[in-house]
Write a protein that holds these residues in place. Structure first.
Motif, PDB file in Angstrom:
ATOM      1  N   TRP A  54       0.840  -1.205   0.000  1.00 17.21           N
ATOM      2  CA  TRP A  54       0.000   0.000   0.000  1.00 17.21           C
ATOM      3  C   TRP A  54       0.869   1.247   0.000  1.00 17.21           C
ATOM      4  CZ3 TRP A  54      -3.111  -1.203   5.084  1.00 17.21           C
ATOM      5  CH2 TRP A  54      -3.698  -2.474   4.984  1.00 17.21           C
ATOM      6  N   PRO A  55       0.431   2.301  -0.688  1.00 22.04           N
ATOM      7  CA  PRO A  55       1.162   3.571  -0.603  1.00 22.04           C
ATOM      8  C   PRO A  55       0.918   4.244   0.752  1.00 22.04           C
ATOM      9  CG  PRO A  55      -0.797   3.819  -1.951  1.00 22.04           C
ATOM     10  CD  PRO A  55      -0.670   2.350  -1.663  1.00 22.04           C
ATOM     11  N   LYS A  56       1.753   5.174   1.093  1.00 20.68           N
ATOM     12  CA  LYS A  56       1.650   5.866   2.370  1.00 20.68           C
ATOM     13  C   LYS A  56       0.314   6.597   2.475  1.00 20.68           C
ATOM     14  CE  LYS A  56       4.106   9.189   5.299  1.00 20.68           C
ATOM     15  NZ  LYS A  56       5.276  10.110   5.404  1.00 20.68           N
ATOM     16  N   GLY A  57      -0.331   6.460   3.636  1.00 21.35           N
ATOM     17  CA  GLY A  57      -1.607   7.128   3.872  1.00 21.35           C
ATOM     18  C   GLY A  57      -2.817   6.298   3.506  1.00 21.35           C
ATOM     19  N   MET A  58      -2.612   5.162   2.830  1.00 17.10           N
ATOM     20  CA  MET A  58      -3.734   4.308   2.424  1.00 17.10           C
ATOM     21  C   MET A  58      -4.017   3.254   3.487  1.00 17.10           C
ATOM     22  SD  MET A  58      -4.126   1.674  -0.832  1.00 17.10           S
ATOM     23  CE  MET A  58      -4.529   2.902  -2.089  1.00 17.10           C
ATOM     24  N   ASN A  59      -5.281   3.080   3.801  1.00 12.89           N
ATOM     25  CA  ASN A  59      -5.741   1.978   4.641  1.00 12.89           C
ATOM     26  C   ASN A  59      -6.715   1.153   3.819  1.00 12.89           C
ATOM     27  OD1 ASN A  59      -4.331   2.587   7.058  1.00 12.89           O
ATOM     28  ND2 ASN A  59      -5.802   4.228   7.480  1.00 12.89           N
ATOM     29  N   VAL A  60      -6.381  -0.097   3.614  1.00 16.06           N
ATOM     30  CA  VAL A  60      -7.213  -0.971   2.781  1.00 16.06           C
ATOM     31  C   VAL A  60      -8.261  -1.664   3.638  1.00 16.06           C
ATOM     32  CG1 VAL A  60      -7.205  -2.985   1.262  1.00 16.06           C
ATOM     33  CG2 VAL A  60      -5.353  -1.329   1.128  1.00 16.06           C
ATOM     34  N   ARG A  61      -9.464  -1.755   3.116  1.00 13.47           N
ATOM     35  CA  ARG A  61     -10.548  -2.411   3.830  1.00 13.47           C
ATOM     36  C   ARG A  61     -10.228  -3.884   4.051  1.00 13.47           C
ATOM     37  NH1 ARG A  61     -16.605  -2.469   1.326  1.00 13.47           N
ATOM     38  NH2 ARG A  61     -15.884  -4.466   0.478  1.00 13.47           N
ATOM     39  N   ALA A  62     -10.748  -4.454   5.127  1.00 12.95           N
ATOM     40  CA  ALA A  62     -10.459  -5.854   5.448  1.00 12.95           C
ATOM     41  C   ALA A  62     -11.009  -6.802   4.388  1.00 12.95           C
ATOM     42  CB  ALA A  62     -11.034  -6.206   6.818  1.00 12.95           C
ATOM     43  N   ILE A  63     -12.199  -6.496   3.867  1.00  6.79           N
ATOM     44  CA  ILE A  63     -12.820  -7.351   2.856  1.00  6.79           C
ATOM     45  C   ILE A  63     -12.745  -6.663   1.494  1.00  6.79           C
ATOM     46  CG2 ILE A  63     -14.914  -8.539   2.136  1.00  6.79           C
ATOM     47  CD1 ILE A  63     -13.670  -9.633   4.693  1.00  6.79           C
ATOM     48  N   ASN A  64     -12.083  -7.317   0.558  1.00  5.23           N
ATOM     49  CA  ASN A  64     -11.987  -6.827  -0.830  1.00  5.23           C
ATOM     50  C   ASN A  64     -12.418  -7.967  -1.742  1.00  5.23           C
ATOM     51  OD1 ASN A  64     -10.386  -4.047  -0.707  1.00  5.23           O
ATOM     52  ND2 ASN A  64      -9.460  -5.440   0.783  1.00  5.23           N
ATOM     53  N   GLN A  65     -13.715  -8.098  -1.925  1.00  4.30           N
ATOM     54  CA  GLN A  65     -14.258  -9.237  -2.646  1.00  4.30           C
ATOM     55  C   GLN A  65     -14.004  -9.140  -4.148  1.00  4.30           C
ATOM     56  OE1 GLN A  65     -16.019  -6.937  -1.056  1.00  4.30           O
ATOM     57  NE2 GLN A  65     -17.792  -6.265  -2.257  1.00  4.30           N
ATOM     58  N   GLY A  66     -13.736 -10.302  -4.724  1.00  4.20           N
ATOM     59  CA  GLY A  66     -13.560 -10.402  -6.164  1.00  4.20           C
ATOM     60  C   GLY A  66     -14.290 -11.631  -6.674  1.00  4.20           C
ATOM     61  N   ALA A  67     -14.452 -11.723  -7.990  1.00  3.70           N
ATOM     62  CA  ALA A  67     -15.167 -12.858  -8.572  1.00  3.70           C
ATOM     63  C   ALA A  67     -14.692 -13.078 -10.000  1.00  3.70           C
ATOM     64  CB  ALA A  67     -16.675 -12.626  -8.538  1.00  3.70           C
ATOM     65  N   GLY A  68     -14.915 -14.286 -10.477  1.00  5.11           N
ATOM     66  CA  GLY A  68     -14.528 -14.601 -11.838  1.00  5.11           C
ATOM     67  C   GLY A  68     -15.180 -15.881 -12.318  1.00  5.11           C
ATOM     68  N   GLY A  69     -14.970 -16.190 -13.571  1.00  9.71           N
ATOM     69  CA  GLY A  69     -15.483 -17.424 -14.162  1.00  9.71           C
ATOM     70  C   GLY A  69     -14.601 -17.849 -15.309  1.00  9.71           C
ATOM     71  N   PHE A  70     -14.638 -19.129 -15.646  1.00  6.61           N
ATOM     72  CA  PHE A  70     -13.769 -19.622 -16.717  1.00  6.61           C
ATOM     73  C   PHE A  70     -14.359 -20.872 -17.350  1.00  6.61           C
ATOM     74  CE2 PHE A  70     -12.372 -21.504 -12.716  1.00  6.61           C
ATOM     75  CZ  PHE A  70     -12.381 -22.868 -13.016  1.00  6.61           C
ATOM     76  N   ILE A  71     -13.869 -21.174 -18.544  1.00  2.67           N
ATOM     77  CA  ILE A  71     -14.158 -22.430 -19.228  1.00  2.67           C
ATOM     78  C   ILE A  71     -12.831 -22.958 -19.753  1.00  2.67           C
ATOM     79  CG2 ILE A  71     -14.735 -21.212 -21.380  1.00  2.67           C
ATOM     80  CD1 ILE A  71     -16.687 -23.525 -21.969  1.00  2.67           C
ATOM     81  N   MET A  72     -12.598 -24.260 -19.537  1.00  7.74           N
ATOM     82  CA  MET A  72     -11.311 -24.837 -19.899  1.00  7.74           C
ATOM     83  C   MET A  72     -11.502 -26.165 -20.618  1.00  7.74           C
ATOM     84  SD  MET A  72      -9.035 -23.967 -16.506  1.00  7.74           S
ATOM     85  CE  MET A  72      -7.468 -24.151 -17.364  1.00  7.74           C
TER      86      MET A  72
END
Length: 224
Positions: A48-66
């Motif tokens: 993180w850059p100086k002064g930034m506080n990141v939230r505890a939950i950073n949800q992401g999602a995705g999908g794929f076909i293989m």
């Protein structure tokens, strides 16, 4: 005429039945070689850059076909495919100018009330995996993922400088690296698996933004 019909039936019916059975086998084989998955994960942001506080939950999602290529009769196979991956960074900062020569994150003053401020990234991914599936349906895979940036946007929801609640969105954040790359791992039983992705590449082009990169950990649902 009757003899012709009988002879024709004796020839066509077995051939038709064989064709149907063959098509069924081909269809089942094709299904076994195709994997479809949906992922839900947590992004752990590094550097993180100086002064930034990141939230505890950073949800992401995705999908794929293989598409899976087995190694003979062994439980090992090679898989290649394509998919979509979305990562989110929620913090106490905003990007004041998404077209600046260098991207910087500025902390939101404590006097301003806001609900969320995030950077959202969407990639077209091309995963490669080496998989092992046992007879007991235990699954394990290691691989690599190369992604191409489709969208980089910010969203702020909260009070503006005049104290009025507003929602501000910006798209096409500059200097986000067009490509991402990193190893992947997945382990689980049948259709439920634990997944991990470590981004070797940084989010922004070198020297044109903070040295942020995510480590994603979550679950994968693979019905087949």
């Amino acid at each position: 005429m009757k003899k012709f019909i009988i002879l024709f039936s004796l020839f066509v019916i077995p051939f038709f039945s064989f064709s149907q059975e063959k098509s069924k086998i081909i269809k089942e084989t094709t299904i076994r070689r195709v994997s479809v998955g949906v992922e839900i994960y947590q992004d752990f942001w590094m550097n993180w850059p100086k002064g930034m506080n990141v939230r505890a939950i950073n949800q992401g999602a995705g999908g794929f076909i293989m598409y899976n290529v087995p190694f003979g009769e062994s439980p090992v196979s090679f898989s290649i495919g394509a998919g979509i991956g979305c990562n989110n960074l929620f913090s106490n900062t905003t990007i004041n100018d998404i077209h600046a020569d260098t991207i910087t994150f500025t902390p939101i003053p404590d006097t301003i009330d806001y609900k969320k401020s995030k950077l959202g990234l969407t990639y077209l991914d091309f995963p490669l995996e080496l998989r092992v599936v046992t007879k007991d349906k235990i699954r394990f895979s290691v691989g690599l993922k190369l992604g191409y940036l489709l969208d980089a946007k910010t969203k702020y929801k909260g009070d503006d400088i005049y104290g009025q609640e507003s929602t501000v969105k910006y798209r096409k954040v500059e200097h986000v690296d067009k490509f991402r790359f990193g190893p992947t791992i997945r382990f689980g039983y049948d259709w439920f698996q634990i997944m991990g992705y470590f981004s070797v590449s940084q989010i922004f082009e070198k020297g044109l933004g903070p040295d942020l990169y995510p480590i994603s950990v979550g679950i994968t649902f693979m019905p087949f």
